[in-house]
Design a protein around this motif. Structure first.
Motif, PDB file in Angstrom:
ATOM      1  N   ASN A 338       0.718  -1.151   0.225  1.00  0.00           N
ATOM      2  CA  ASN A 338      -0.019   0.048  -0.156  1.00  0.00           C
ATOM      3  C   ASN A 338       0.962   1.100  -0.179  1.00  0.00           C
ATOM      4  O   ASN A 338       0.523   2.140  -0.571  1.00  0.00           O
ATOM      5  CB  ASN A 338      -0.918   0.066   1.084  1.00  0.00           C
ATOM      6  CG  ASN A 338      -2.152  -0.816   0.723  1.00  0.00           C
ATOM      7  OD1 ASN A 338      -3.259  -0.262   0.285  1.00  0.00           O
ATOM      8  ND2 ASN A 338      -2.225  -1.899   1.621  1.00  0.00           N
ATOM      9  N   ASN A 342       1.039   3.720  -3.155  1.00  0.00           N
ATOM     10  CA  ASN A 342       0.684   5.308  -3.033  1.00  0.00           C
ATOM     11  C   ASN A 342       1.880   6.179  -3.490  1.00  0.00           C
ATOM     12  O   ASN A 342       1.584   7.011  -4.168  1.00  0.00           O
ATOM     13  CB  ASN A 342       0.317   5.501  -1.609  1.00  0.00           C
ATOM     14  CG  ASN A 342      -0.517   6.708  -1.329  1.00  0.00           C
ATOM     15  OD1 ASN A 342      -1.347   6.850  -1.634  1.00  0.00           O
ATOM     16  ND2 ASN A 342       0.272   7.637  -0.728  1.00  0.00           N
ATOM     17  N   ASN A 345       2.160   5.844  -7.306  1.00  0.00           N
ATOM     18  CA  ASN A 345       0.834   6.571  -7.919  1.00  0.00           C
ATOM     19  C   ASN A 345       1.120   8.091  -8.049  1.00  0.00           C
ATOM     20  O   ASN A 345       0.626   8.769  -8.949  1.00  0.00           O
ATOM     21  CB  ASN A 345      -0.473   6.176  -7.481  1.00  0.00           C
ATOM     22  CG  ASN A 345      -1.461   6.751  -8.004  1.00  0.00           C
ATOM     23  OD1 ASN A 345      -1.711   6.483  -9.159  1.00  0.00           O
ATOM     24  ND2 ASN A 345      -2.761   7.180  -7.091  1.00  0.00           N
ATOM     25  N   TYR A 346       1.739   8.779  -7.119  1.00  0.00           N
ATOM     26  CA  TYR A 346       1.844  10.104  -6.725  1.00  0.00           C
ATOM     27  C   TYR A 346       3.216  10.756  -7.104  1.00  0.00           C
ATOM     28  O   TYR A 346       3.638  11.759  -7.008  1.00  0.00           O
ATOM     29  CB  TYR A 346       1.452  10.483  -5.453  1.00  0.00           C
ATOM     30  CG  TYR A 346       0.043  10.582  -5.291  1.00  0.00           C
ATOM     31  CD1 TYR A 346      -0.654  11.682  -5.555  1.00  0.00           C
ATOM     32  CD2 TYR A 346      -0.410   9.386  -4.459  1.00  0.00           C
ATOM     33  CE1 TYR A 346      -2.092  11.387  -5.309  1.00  0.00           C
ATOM     34  CE2 TYR A 346      -1.676   9.332  -4.352  1.00  0.00           C
ATOM     35  CZ  TYR A 346      -2.621  10.319  -4.765  1.00  0.00           C
ATOM     36  OH  TYR A 346      -3.985  10.220  -4.584  1.00  0.00           O
ATOM     37  N   ARG A 384      -9.014  11.812  -0.525  1.00  0.00           N
ATOM     38  CA  ARG A 384      -7.983  11.946  -1.395  1.00  0.00           C
ATOM     39  C   ARG A 384      -7.865  13.389  -1.597  1.00  0.00           C
ATOM     40  O   ARG A 384      -8.654  14.025  -1.756  1.00  0.00           O
ATOM     41  CB  ARG A 384      -8.692  11.297  -2.776  1.00  0.00           C
ATOM     42  CG  ARG A 384      -8.726   9.687  -2.677  1.00  0.00           C
ATOM     43  CD  ARG A 384      -8.977   9.082  -3.943  1.00  0.00           C
ATOM     44  NE  ARG A 384      -8.037   9.122  -4.778  1.00  0.00           N
ATOM     45  CZ  ARG A 384      -8.274   9.765  -6.042  1.00  0.00           C
ATOM     46  NH1 ARG A 384      -9.370  10.082  -6.576  1.00  0.00           N
ATOM     47  NH2 ARG A 384      -7.188   9.736  -6.941  1.00  0.00           N
ATOM     48  N   GLY A 392      -6.888   5.582  -7.704  1.00  0.00           N
ATOM     49  CA  GLY A 392      -6.978   5.267  -6.217  1.00  0.00           C
ATOM     50  C   GLY A 392      -8.252   5.551  -5.513  1.00  0.00           C
ATOM     51  O   GLY A 392      -9.093   6.246  -5.935  1.00  0.00           O
ATOM     52  N   GLY A 396      -5.829   3.099   0.962  1.00  0.00           N
ATOM     53  CA  GLY A 396      -4.370   2.627   1.257  1.00  0.00           C
ATOM     54  C   GLY A 396      -3.843   2.907   2.446  1.00  0.00           C
ATOM     55  O   GLY A 396      -3.272   1.939   3.284  1.00  0.00           O
ATOM     56  N   LEU A 397      -3.498   4.329   2.776  1.00  0.00           N
ATOM     57  CA  LEU A 397      -3.001   4.755   4.019  1.00  0.00           C
ATOM     58  C   LEU A 397      -3.873   4.503   5.185  1.00  0.00           C
ATOM     59  O   LEU A 397      -3.194   3.940   6.197  1.00  0.00           O
ATOM     60  CB  LEU A 397      -2.741   6.215   3.882  1.00  0.00           C
ATOM     61  CG  LEU A 397      -1.551   6.694   2.966  1.00  0.00           C
ATOM     62  CD1 LEU A 397      -1.423   8.047   2.842  1.00  0.00           C
ATOM     63  CD2 LEU A 397      -0.271   5.800   3.199  1.00  0.00           C
TER      64      LEU A 397
END
Length: 435
Positions: A338, A342, A345-346, A384, A392, A396-397
């Motif tokens: 996760n 994350n 993705n960023y 988000r 996403g 996840g976090l």
């Protein structure tokens, strides 16, 4: 059982304090009564006796001074030799006096009439003490005994009154939160002294435990069925995707879409596994094993490289000092996957670096970063930040934080807008890897 001792100890302490307070008040009262007896009643009696003697003396100048079992009198006529009066009281001024024990300990009244005659009246101290004892201490002792007997009887009655509550608490304490035993509180298993409000409470807990038992069983059935039913179609999607990836005739657009399907499938598998772990309230169904953290990290880094295959992002792993954990290795895999997903993705360009130190794993990226407002809410489910084009679900976090609380592996985030984010997992019970 701490609660059992605590309730009974509190009741016992309350009665002890109550008896002590009453005893103190009784002793204080008797002491005050003794002081009144000594300093008021006796003084008043001596004054009345002196006034009566002066009246007798006016009627009969030769009247004898009082001389009884409790009281002795001396008369010193005006101008007479003071030696007619005992030396211990000879120098006393008019008024009341208390002689020391060494001098007899008597209460003394020195009275003088208008002709200058002095009258000394002595009341024996031992008589005062005797009166104080028989009219004060003896009744006090009887009262205190009665108070203690009543307090003890009341305490025993109170213990019997709270015994059903203590029994009920002991039964509930033995319950396993994940598998309560409502049968312990079924009507046929209740003691005969469970009645009134305690009976209502026992019945309510029995119904509540029965409902919890049903909920727990339904949750277990759901996790078992979800584990089977959801993994099967995802496996079919993953196998079909791998077969399609081997087809060289796919157009670039189709291959890009296929990559997104495969990535979404991997994300779904990771999410399902995380949800199944979290759904078991402490019982993950995964065994604790001693594993090398660096191996798990390197495996997750390899999987993460597939997420940035189409971006100029380097994903690397640096092991400065390895260590071992005694825990389910799959839980750490879910948390790392996760965090890495994350970070990838960023991060549109640059690098994602995973560093392993003793008792610590950090995942640092050079992505968009976060300001303090976003950082304060980043662990909220489904939250988000406003980053257009980023995929996403925003959970996840949240999953990482919940697992960190479950296993005692603290997670912290440090981030600055435009500079990237660093997530750090700490492991207080890490052991040194065998060399």
């Amino acid at each position: 059982m701490p609660h059992r001792k605590g309730l009974r100890r509190k009741i016992w302490t309350a009665f002890i304090l109550q008896a002590a307070a009453i005893s103190f008040a009784a002793v204080l009262g008797v002491y005050g009564a003794s002081a009144v007896l000594k300093h008021v009643l006796i003084q008043q009696a001596l004054q009345e006796e002196a006034a009566h003697y002066w009246q007798r003396m006016q009627a009969n100048p030769g009247a004898e001074v009082p001389d009884t079992y409790n009281m002795t009198g001396y008369l010193l006529p005006a101008g007479a030799d003071p030696k007619r009066v005992p030396e211990t009281i000879r120098s006393l001024a008019p008024g009341f006096h208390a002689l020391p024990r060494a001098q007899g300990g008597s209460l003394v009244l020195v009275d003088q009439d208008r002709h200058g005659h002095r009258l000394y009246l002595l009341f024996k101290q031992e008589q005062v003490d005797s009166l104080a004892f028989w009219f004060g201490m003896a009744p006090l002792a009887i009262v205190l005994v009665v108070i203690y007997v009543i307090a003890w009887t009341t305490y025993r009655a109170s213990r019997r009154a709270v015994s059903p509550v203590i029994w009920l608490a002991s039964q509930v304490q033995r319950w396993d939160p994940k598998q309560p035993e409502p049968a312990l509180l079924s009507p046929e298993n209740l003691p005969t002294d469970v009645e009134g409000e305690t009976l209502v409470l026992a019945q309510s807990l029995h119904e509540f435990a029965s409902r919890i038992e049903n909920f727990v069983q339904r949750e277990r059935d759901f996790t078992r069925d979800a584990s089977h039913e959801l993994r099967t179609p995802l496996t079919v999607i993953r196998v079909a995707g791998d077969m399609m990836a081997g087809d060289d005739s796919l157009s670039p657009m189709a291959r890009k879409s296929l990559g997104r399907i495969q990535g979404a499938g991997r994300d779904m598998e990771a999410l399902i596994e995380a949800f199944l772990i979290l759904a078991r309230e402490g019982d993950t169904g995964l065994p604790d094993v001693d594993f090398d953290v660096a191996e798990v990290v390197q495996e997750e880094v390899e999987k993460a490289r597939l997420l940035v295959a189409a971006k100029p992002v380097e994903v690397s792993c640096r092991v400065e000092q390895g260590f071992h954990l005694q825990a389910p290795a799959r839980v750490l895999s879910v948390m790392l996957s996760n965090l890495l997903r994350n970070a990838c993705n960023y991060t549109d360009a640059g690098r994602v670096t995973v560093t392993v130190r003793h008792g610590e794993i950090s995942v640092a990226d050079t992505g968009v970063g976060m300001d303090e407002t976003v950082l304060a809410r980043v662990f909220e489910p489904f939250y988000r930040a406003a980053n257009p084009g980023k995929e996403g679900q925003g959970i996840g976090l949240s999953i990482v934080q919940r697992l960190s609380h479950r296993y005692g592996w603290p997670v912290r985030l440090e981030s600055r807008p435009g500079e990237g984010t660093t997530a750090t997992l700490s492991f207080p019970h890490a052991t040194t890897a065998a060399g």
